[in-house]
Design a protein around this motif. Sequence first.
Motif, mmCIF file in Angstrom:
data_model
loop_
_atom_site.group_PDB
_atom_site.id
_atom_site.type_symbol
_atom_site.label_atom_id
_atom_site.label_comp_id
_atom_site.label_asym_id
_atom_site.label_seq_id
_atom_site.Cartn_x
_atom_site.Cartn_y
_atom_site.Cartn_z
ATOM 1 N N PHE A 85 0.876 -1.172 0.000
ATOM 2 C CA PHE A 85 0.000 0.000 0.000
ATOM 3 C C PHE A 85 0.912 1.219 0.000
ATOM 4 C CE2 PHE A 85 -3.127 2.886 2.112
ATOM 5 C CZ PHE A 85 -4.155 2.734 1.190
ATOM 6 N N GLY A 157 -2.538 -1.191 -3.168
ATOM 7 C CA GLY A 157 -3.138 0.104 -3.485
ATOM 8 C C GLY A 157 -2.122 1.213 -3.401
ATOM 9 N N ARG A 158 -2.600 2.424 -3.633
ATOM 10 C CA ARG A 158 -1.701 3.567 -3.563
ATOM 11 C C ARG A 158 -2.470 4.839 -3.204
ATOM 12 N NH1 ARG A 158 -1.332 2.594 -9.260
ATOM 13 N NH2 ARG A 158 0.704 1.671 -8.858
ATOM 14 N N VAL A 179 -6.627 4.456 -3.519
ATOM 15 C CA VAL A 179 -7.133 3.269 -4.205
ATOM 16 C C VAL A 179 -6.800 2.031 -3.381
ATOM 17 C CG1 VAL A 179 -6.898 1.817 -6.260
ATOM 18 C CG2 VAL A 179 -6.979 4.304 -6.496
ATOM 19 N N PHE A 180 -7.811 1.200 -3.147
ATOM 20 C CA PHE A 180 -7.655 -0.068 -2.446
ATOM 21 C C PHE A 180 -7.970 -1.194 -3.427
ATOM 22 C CE2 PHE A 180 -8.894 3.130 0.595
ATOM 23 C CZ PHE A 180 -8.187 2.848 1.751
ATOM 24 N N GLU A 181 -7.153 -2.256 -3.441
ATOM 25 C CA GLU A 181 -7.418 -3.393 -4.320
ATOM 26 C C GLU A 181 -7.078 -4.694 -3.610
ATOM 27 O OE1 GLU A 181 -6.950 -1.677 -8.794
ATOM 28 O OE2 GLU A 181 -5.069 -2.093 -7.733
ATOM 29 N N SER A 193 -11.994 -3.779 -6.062
ATOM 30 C CA SER A 193 -11.341 -2.470 -6.062
ATOM 31 C C SER A 193 -12.237 -1.451 -5.369
ATOM 32 C CB SER A 193 -11.058 -1.984 -7.493
ATOM 33 O OG SER A 193 -10.099 -2.788 -8.121
ATOM 34 N N ILE A 195 -12.227 2.966 -4.255
ATOM 35 C CA ILE A 195 -11.531 4.247 -4.371
ATOM 36 C C ILE A 195 -12.185 5.255 -3.437
ATOM 37 C CG2 ILE A 195 -12.961 5.029 -6.302
ATOM 38 C CD1 ILE A 195 -10.444 6.442 -7.399
#
Length: 209
Positions: A85, A157-158, A179-181, A193, A195
């Motif tokens: 992350f 994510g980032r 963003v989470f994935e 995903s 966001i």
Amino acid sequence: MHRVRLGLVVLATAATLSACQRVDNTPGSPTVYVDPATSGPVKGVGIESQDIVSMTDQMMRDMLSQPRLANAATPPSIIIDSEYFHNESSSRLNKNSITDRLRVGLNRAAAGRMQFVGRHYADMVAKERDLKRQGTVDRATLPATQAQKGGDYRLGGRITSLDSRDPKTGMMQRYNQIVFEMVDLETAEIVWSGIYEFAKAAQDDIIYR
């Protein structure tokens, strides 16, 4: 006369020392508790506590609504930590404050529908397993396993941002995107995903630590 002058010098010296040692006991602003889910008195354009609470609650609800994650016949093993992350934004923050809150909240809300792997505790577990297998300590009560638990999915994510500033007024604005994935650890498929995005503006930014 000499004694009078000497006495005046002593008094003047004492008064000067007293002034130098004087302590200002004027009370400052008292400490107050602030609800982390609300905006506090110190505000900036970065990611703050209310943003972390809001985004993790939103991501948790969304993941719990995904059948592949929350309603599988066999509860999947999930790793949620900050290892993948990444913070690529101009905001200074501890990523663990986001991933830890997400993991704890999801673990409690899932109620057994997901299993959580503490990969960030792998070294601790490995040391204890070695002690048990060497006979240094007993086997305790849990059955021995061939290896530590693997993960089916892991969070990635980032965090990114876009800053702008008006040179005339000094007004600053920052667009924040998180963003989470959830990634399949066998196929690299992104199975979920999420966001979270927001923008803030302020005359002067604050210092984040």
